[in-house]
Scaffold this active site. Structure first.
Site, PDB file in Angstrom:
ATOM      1  N   LYS B 117       0.864  -0.956  -0.029  1.00  0.00           N
ATOM      2  CA  LYS B 117       0.047  -0.064   0.107  1.00  0.00           C
ATOM      3  C   LYS B 117       0.671   1.261   0.060  1.00  0.00           C
ATOM      4  O   LYS B 117       0.523   2.080  -0.957  1.00  0.00           O
ATOM      5  CB  LYS B 117      -0.850  -0.041   1.146  1.00  0.00           C
ATOM      6  CG  LYS B 117      -2.291  -0.156   0.716  1.00  0.00           C
ATOM      7  CD  LYS B 117      -3.411  -0.272   2.057  1.00  0.00           C
ATOM      8  CE  LYS B 117      -4.764   0.465   1.677  1.00  0.00           C
ATOM      9  NZ  LYS B 117      -5.305   0.313   0.368  1.00  0.00           N
ATOM     10  N   GLY B 166     -10.551  -1.455   9.565  1.00  0.00           N
ATOM     11  CA  GLY B 166     -11.483  -0.477  10.046  1.00  0.00           C
ATOM     12  C   GLY B 166     -11.537  -0.307  11.627  1.00  0.00           C
ATOM     13  O   GLY B 166     -12.043   0.601  11.986  1.00  0.00           O
ATOM     14  N   HIS B 209     -16.603   4.154  -7.203  1.00  0.00           N
ATOM     15  CA  HIS B 209     -15.256   3.215  -7.685  1.00  0.00           C
ATOM     16  C   HIS B 209     -15.447   3.432  -9.046  1.00  0.00           C
ATOM     17  O   HIS B 209     -15.818   2.880  -9.859  1.00  0.00           O
ATOM     18  CB  HIS B 209     -15.752   1.921  -6.977  1.00  0.00           C
ATOM     19  CG  HIS B 209     -14.458   0.851  -7.333  1.00  0.00           C
ATOM     20  ND1 HIS B 209     -13.562   0.502  -6.438  1.00  0.00           N
ATOM     21  CD2 HIS B 209     -14.027   0.299  -8.585  1.00  0.00           C
ATOM     22  CE1 HIS B 209     -12.575  -0.228  -7.005  1.00  0.00           C
ATOM     23  NE2 HIS B 209     -12.926  -0.436  -8.290  1.00  0.00           N
ATOM     24  N   GLU B 275      -7.149   1.353  -9.664  1.00  0.00           N
ATOM     25  CA  GLU B 275      -8.522   1.715  -9.099  1.00  0.00           C
ATOM     26  C   GLU B 275      -8.437   3.063  -8.322  1.00  0.00           C
ATOM     27  O   GLU B 275      -7.380   3.363  -7.819  1.00  0.00           O
ATOM     28  CB  GLU B 275      -8.801   0.930  -7.925  1.00  0.00           C
ATOM     29  CG  GLU B 275      -8.894  -0.702  -8.478  1.00  0.00           C
ATOM     30  CD  GLU B 275      -9.694  -1.633  -7.631  1.00  0.00           C
ATOM     31  OE1 GLU B 275     -10.462  -2.635  -7.980  1.00  0.00           O
ATOM     32  OE2 GLU B 275      -9.515  -1.619  -6.252  1.00  0.00           O
ATOM     33  N   ARG B 293      -3.109  -7.743 -12.571  1.00  0.00           N
ATOM     34  CA  ARG B 293      -3.851  -9.132 -12.930  1.00  0.00           C
ATOM     35  C   ARG B 293      -5.097  -8.898 -13.804  1.00  0.00           C
ATOM     36  O   ARG B 293      -5.384  -7.736 -13.792  1.00  0.00           O
ATOM     37  CB  ARG B 293      -4.221  -9.986 -11.760  1.00  0.00           C
ATOM     38  CG  ARG B 293      -5.346  -9.400 -10.793  1.00  0.00           C
ATOM     39  CD  ARG B 293      -5.656 -10.388  -9.970  1.00  0.00           C
ATOM     40  NE  ARG B 293      -6.462  -9.460  -8.651  1.00  0.00           N
ATOM     41  CZ  ARG B 293      -7.612  -8.895  -8.813  1.00  0.00           C
ATOM     42  NH1 ARG B 293      -8.500  -9.114 -10.073  1.00  0.00           N
ATOM     43  NH2 ARG B 293      -8.160  -8.286  -7.774  1.00  0.00           N
TER      44      ARG B 293
END
Lengths: 78, 454
Positions: B117, B166, B209, B275, B293
Site C-alpha cells: 500500500k 476498520g 469506485h 483503482e 492481474r
C-alpha cells in the site's frame, strides 16, 4: 446416541481460527445450540451447532477435512 | 517468441476464458485442476489437464511448487494465473520465471511494489497521480494533528497506525471535533494496539469506485478507458459498467491518462487495473490501489473497446510489443456486467452449491455469458460462489439496462439459488437507472428492501 451432522457441504474446522483452541474436545459436554465447529462453504463460514445436549464421544471428521451435506461430524452420548 | 502451450493455474469461469483466448491465438492450453474439479468445463475444453492436488485451495491452486512442476511436466512454456489464488503473488511469479517458464503478468518486482500500500502510494505520487490526501507520516501530537488536518481538508479520518480492518478509526468534521477526539483516539489506540501513533486521511463521502484498465508491454502503456463498480456488497463488486456514466469527457481523459502514466512509470507489463475513489461532488479522483492481474469485470471493457484483453496478456507474455496506440482505443456504446453467484439473496446470501440441472442463456449478439456451468455440473463447495458473468452491450446506458433486464429474464439456471433476483431488482431500481449510486449504496438498499424468493 445422537449425532451432529454438517448442514452443508464444505470443509470442516474444529477451531474458530488456526491459533485458537478447538471449540470442543471428546469428553466435553455440549448444550443445545452450542457451536462445535465451522463448515467453510464457498468462502463463507457456517457455524455447526448441537441440536441435542450431551457429551461428545467422538469426532468422525478430522479438522480441515472435506465434508458432504448431512455427513456425521461428531457423536454424542446423552 | 510467441507462446505455444500455456498452463492455466486457475479454475472456474476465468479458466474457461483463458483456454478460449489461448485457442483463439492458436496456442494449446493445459488446465490445472484439483480433485474436486475434475469435471469442470475448462478441463473439458483444454488440450490436456493435470490434477495438482486435493480440493482445498491451499493444497492445489495455491500450491506454487505443484503448479510449476505440473506445467513443466506438461511441456508448457507459460503459466497464466487468472485472478485470485497466486495471481498477485510475487514469489510465485519469480518462481515461475526461475523455472524457465513465462509468467503471464508483470514481474515479481512490480507485483510486490504495487501490492504494498505505501509503496504503491509513493509510485502514484511519483507518477503525478492524485492519492487520498493524508498526513505525510504520523502526527506526533494534537497540535501536529490540527496542522496536518488544515492541509488534508475536513472531514478527516483519524486512524491508529497500528490498527487495520476498520478498527481504530474516528472521523472529525472540523477542528473543534478533531481537538476533542484526537486525545481519545490516541488513548484508545494505545489501549487496543499498545501504540498510540495516529495519522490522518481525508474522508471521501459516498465515493464512487472508478477503475481504469491498462495494457502495457514494459515500455509502452495505454489505457482502455474506465469501469465503474460502485455497487458493492461487503467490498465485493456486484454490478459493473463501462464506461462510467458519471464522468464528463475532461475528467475521463484525466483519470485514464493518470492510470496509463502510472503503468508506464513503473514499467508495467500485461493487463492491469488502476483503482480510484471518485468524489463526484468535487470532481476529484484519488488513487487507491493497482491490481496487477486480469479482473473479473474485464469483459465490460472488451465489449466497449473491442479489445481482447486476455489475448493481449498472452501476446505480451510471448514477447510481442503493444502494437495498439492510444488512438486505436475508442469507446463504443455502454456495457454492463452482473455477477451470477451461487448464493441466495433472500437468505443473507447463503452459499448454495449443488448440481446445476440446466443452464440456458438467450442467444443474442448483445449478450455474453462467461461461465463454467453446463447441464449436470456439480458446483463444488470449496471455492468462491461465482458461477458466471452476464454481460450486455448496447448503444446507450439506458438501452444497456433494458438489455440487462431482458437478458436476466431469459437466463435460466435450474438447481442452485443464484443472485439473479438481486440483479433483476437492481435493473428495475430508479437510483440505479439514474446512476445515483456510490460504494455505500447497496448495503443500506438491501436492508431497506430485502429480496424475497423469486
Amino acid at each position: 446416541m445422537a449425532e451432529i451432522r454438517s448442514p452443508i457441504p464444505g470443509t470442516f474446522y474444529r477451531r474458530p481460527s488456526p491459533d485458537e483452541a478447538p471449540y470442543k474436545e471428546v469428553g466435553d459436554t455440549v448444550a443445545v445450540g452450542e457451536v462445535v465447529g465451522l463448515v467453510e462453504v464457498m468462502k463463507s463460514f457456517i457455524e455447526v451447532k448441537a441440536d441435542t445436549a450431551g457429551t461428545i464421544t467422538a469426532f468422525k471428521v478430522e479438522n480441515e477435512e472435506p465434508v458432504t451435506a448431512g455427513a456425521v461430524l461428531a457423536e454424542l452420548d446423552g | 517468441m510467441a507462446l505455444s502451450r500455456v498452463f492455466v493455474a486457475n479454475r472456474g469461469e476465468i479458466a474457461v476464458r483463458v483456454v478460449h483466448a489461448a485457442h483463439a491465438l492458436g496456442m494449446e492450453a493445459v488446465q490445472a485442476y484439483s480433485e474436486a474439479d475434475a469435471d469442470m468445463l475448462a478441463v473439458r475444453l483444454a488440450d490436456a489437464s493435470v490434477c495438482v492436488g486435493p480440493p482445498q485451495a491451499a493444497k492445489s491452486y495455491l500450491n506454487g511448487e505443484a503448479l510449476i512442476a505440473a506445467a513443466k511436466e506438461a511441456g508448457c512454456d507459460a503459466i497464466h494465473p487468472g485472478y485470485g489464488f497466486l495471481s498477485e503473488n510475487a514469489a510465485f511469479a519469480d518462481a515461475v520465471e526461475a523455472a524457465g517458464l513465462v509468467f503471464v503478468g508483470p514481474s515479481g518486482k512490480t507485483i510486490s511494489r504495487m501490492g504494498d500500500k505505501a509503496a504503491a502510494r509513493e509510485a502514484a505520487k511519483e507518477a503525478g497521480v492524485p492519492v487520498v490526501p493524508g498526513s505525510e507520516g504520523l502526527v506526533a501530537d494534537e497540535e501536529a494533528a490540527l496542522a496536518a488536518a488544515e492541509t488534508v481538508g475536513y472531514p478527516v479520518m483519524v486512524k491508529a497506525a497500528a490498527g487495520g480492518g476498520g478498527r481504530g478509526i474516528r472521523i472529525a468534521a472540523d477542528a473543534d471535533e478533531l481537538k476533542r477526539i484526537a486525545p481519545q483516539a490516541r488513548a484508545e489506540a494505545k489501549a487496543a494496539f499498545g501504540d498510540g501513533s495516529l495519522y490522518l486521511e481525508r474522508v471521501i463521502t459516498a465515493p464512487r469506485h472508478i477503475e481504469v484498465q491498462v495494457l502495457a508491454d514494459g515500455t509502452n502503456a495505454i489505457h482502455c478507458f474506465e469501469r465503474e463498480c460502485s455497487l458493492q456488497r461487503r467490498r465485493q463488486k456486484v454490478w459493473e459498467e463501462a464506461p462510467a456514466a458519471c464522468l464528463d469527457q475532461a475528467t475521463r481523459e484525466r483519470i485514464c491518462t493518470a492510470a496509463a502514466d502510472l503503468a508506464r512509470s513503473v514499467g508495467y507489463r500485461g493487463a492491469g487495473t488502476v483503482e480510484f475513489l471518485y468524489d463526484e461532488a468535487a470532481g476529484e479522483f484519488y488513487f487507491i490501489e493497482m491490481n496487477t492481474r486480469i479482473q473479473v469485470e474485464h469483459p465490460v471493457t472488451e465489449m466497449v473497446t473491442g479489445i481482447d484483453l486476455v489475448a493481449w496478456m498472452l501476446r505480451i507474455a510471448g514477447g510481442e510489443s503493444l502494437s495498439l496506440s492510444q488512438d486505436d482505443v475508442t469507446l463504443d456504446g455502454h456495457a454492463i456486467e452482473v455477477r451470477i453467484n451461487a448464493e441466495d439473496p433472500a437468505m443473507q446470501f447463503m452459499p448454495s452449491p449443488g448440481v446445476v440441472e440446466t443452464v440456458s442463456v438467450p442467444p443474442s449478439d448483445a449478450v455474453r455469458f462467461d461461465t463454467m456451468l453446463y447441464d449436470g455440473y456439480a458446483i463444488p463447495p470449496f471455492y468462491d460462489s461465482l458461477l458466471g458473468k452476464l454481460i450486455v452491450h448496447a448503444a446507450t446506458r439506458d438501452a444497456a439496462i433494458d438489455a440487462m433486464a431482458e437478458a436476466l429474464e431469459g437466463l435460466t439456471i435450474v438447481g442452485p439459488k443464484t443472485t439473479i433476483p438481486l440483479h433483476k431488482a437492481l435493473a428495475r431500481d430508479a437510483s440505479v437507472r439514474s446512476g445515483k449510486v456510490h460504494t455505500q449504496f447497496l448495503e443500506p438498499w438491501l436492508e431497506a428492501s430485502p429480496l424475497t424468493a423469486d
